[in-house]
Scaffold this active site. Sequence first.
Site, PDB file in Angstrom:
ATOM      1  N   GLY A  26     -46.154 -15.141  16.627  1.00 47.73           N
ATOM      2  CA  GLY A  26     -44.767 -15.549  16.858  1.00 47.73           C
ATOM      3  C   GLY A  26     -44.210 -14.820  18.063  1.00 47.73           C
ATOM      4  O   GLY A  26     -44.963 -14.273  18.867  1.00 47.73           O
ATOM      5  N   GLU A  28     -42.423 -12.080  18.140  1.00 49.30           N
ATOM      6  CA  GLU A  28     -42.461 -10.620  18.149  1.00 49.30           C
ATOM      7  C   GLU A  28     -43.466 -10.044  17.168  1.00 49.30           C
ATOM      8  O   GLU A  28     -43.551  -8.844  17.015  1.00 49.30           O
ATOM      9  CB  GLU A  28     -41.058 -10.064  17.863  1.00 49.30           C
ATOM     10  N   VAL A  31     -48.862 -12.821  12.663  1.00 48.99           N
ATOM     11  CA  VAL A  31     -48.807 -13.101  11.231  1.00 48.99           C
ATOM     12  C   VAL A  31     -50.221 -13.380  10.732  1.00 48.99           C
ATOM     13  O   VAL A  31     -50.911 -14.258  11.249  1.00 48.99           O
ATOM     14  CB  VAL A  31     -47.875 -14.288  10.944  1.00 48.99           C
ATOM     15  N   ASP A 146     -31.539 -15.824  13.701  1.00 55.29           N
ATOM     16  CA  ASP A 146     -32.515 -16.664  14.420  1.00 55.29           C
ATOM     17  C   ASP A 146     -32.770 -17.931  13.614  1.00 55.29           C
ATOM     18  O   ASP A 146     -33.913 -18.251  13.278  1.00 55.29           O
ATOM     19  CB  ASP A 146     -33.811 -15.886  14.645  1.00 55.29           C
TER      20      ASP A 146
END
Lengths: 237, 335
Positions: A26, A28, A31, A146
């Site tokens: 993603g 930042e 995953v 976000d």
Amino acid sequence: MEGDAESRSRLRTRAFLDGLSLMKQGAEARVYRGRFLGKAAVVKERFPKAYRHPALDGKLTHRRTAQEVRSIVRCRKAGISAPVVYFVDYVTNCIYLEDIEESTTVRDHIISMQQCGKEASNLCALADKIGQVLARMHDEDVIHGDLTTSNMLLRPPCDDHNLVLIDFGLSFISALPEDKGVDLYVLEKAFLSTHPNTEEIFRALLQSYSSNSKKSGPVIKKLDEVRLRGRKRSMVG
Amino acid sequence: MTIVVGFEGSANKIGVGIIQDGKVLSNPRRTYITPPGQGFMPSDTARHHRSCILDVLQEALEEAKIKPQDVDCVAYTKGPGMGAPLLSVAIVARTVAQLWKKPLLGVNHCIGHIEMGRLITGAENPSVLYVSGGNTQVIAYSERCYRIFGETIDIAVGNCLDRFARVLKISNDPSPGYNIEQMAKKGKKFVELPYTVKGMDVSFSGILSYIEDMSHKMLSSGECTPEDLCFSLQETLFSMLVEITERAMAHCGSQEVLIVGGVGCNVRLQEMMGVMCQERGAKLFATDERFCIDNGAMIAQAGWEMFRSGQVTNLQDSWITQRYRTDEVEVTWRD
């Protein structure tokens, strides 16, 4: 001695993560998906961002890891669906979360619904549900920070509209209508730019938000204000 | 073979560029430079543009070795920008179009930046970071529209840098941003500043008021140097920009980034963006000051694309507007 323990812990985490499968990278975090203590889990690793100054990076990474966990817990306590937090590691900035198995992002769901030319009414029902969940979240003073359709999951089967909110890395706690208004504004822009010709569906979302939130009046007013600020932005080239 | 002349003067640069089928034949430009500590006012800027636009046009034609009758279309900046400078330039564009009996074309300034960036770098379908004195936007194309995914909620990043330069009385020659960039290279100490990212949006006004407030105190107490402040401001602002670009890329599944606009020629910004791209296996496209900073060729290039897809602007519709969003334009020249 302490430094030693820390670096050993880093190595252990690295070894564990390398055994999982990388799901996606993603904005930042990386995953990973795998099993943690026998449970289906995803691990969100906020790795150091080399482009940022180390002092800034360290601060942001730690703050966001902590904030993400805090907001998830706060949402879950209020009955808003978000993944269960299994474990948090502040040395490597990893969060171990429940894996919402077989889920679809709202983004993919809307795109596939639009592609197969399904009725707008089905999407309006989904918008209604999203409005409801966001209203409850804002009534708890959680600002997501976000909101996009990529950050909302649907548990299978999709048509049940069983919504799970994820990615609370930019979230914070605030009771100000300004912050809630901006939160909705961020969603509005992400929503309309990702899904062309969905103005009506988004209107349904806001309507449902308004009727489900106890404090929506000033928030919607702020949203209108923030939108106007938006127009001014394109003033000087 | 299509030749388009482009007139640009939406801010303190006045430029005339000539494009022939993807080739830049000429692209001269002048900049209105104000004394340190001062910004540029619309009326003075317009006066500057009026005083030199005909020379710039002459230069463009001579360098391109073409005559007015070779031109197929006259493009000018319709907006967004400062009213008075836009108007002065539009009047000249209208006049030459009528003298030469050529069609006119009003172009969106932001689209000009994007199309020029695509032409020069060859980027196919990039996520675009458009950063200048008046705009800060993260843009991606879909369904005949350059859609804005993220942008500033208040002032533009270039405006934040320019106004900080005024506080420290940094020279505006050749541009405040360039001088900040050079000073930042000598900065050592990182001073923590506010960091404001809201999803794919950013906010700079808080950072500006904070640094305006504390800079004199910190400088007079010797806590840090002007160079340290330039360094810290750049690091903070650019981190925010790279972060929202990366977030938009993750959201759109994009593997290309194009940086355009005046702030886009900052090498430190390009470097940071490059590191981010490398981390996620993406590709970075950037250009230098010739094409990043406002210029006439970018208006000619966007005009070329529009003209080839059948657009023209009638004389009675050839007005200008200070507010003209990137996503208001129907992109008729891309699939």
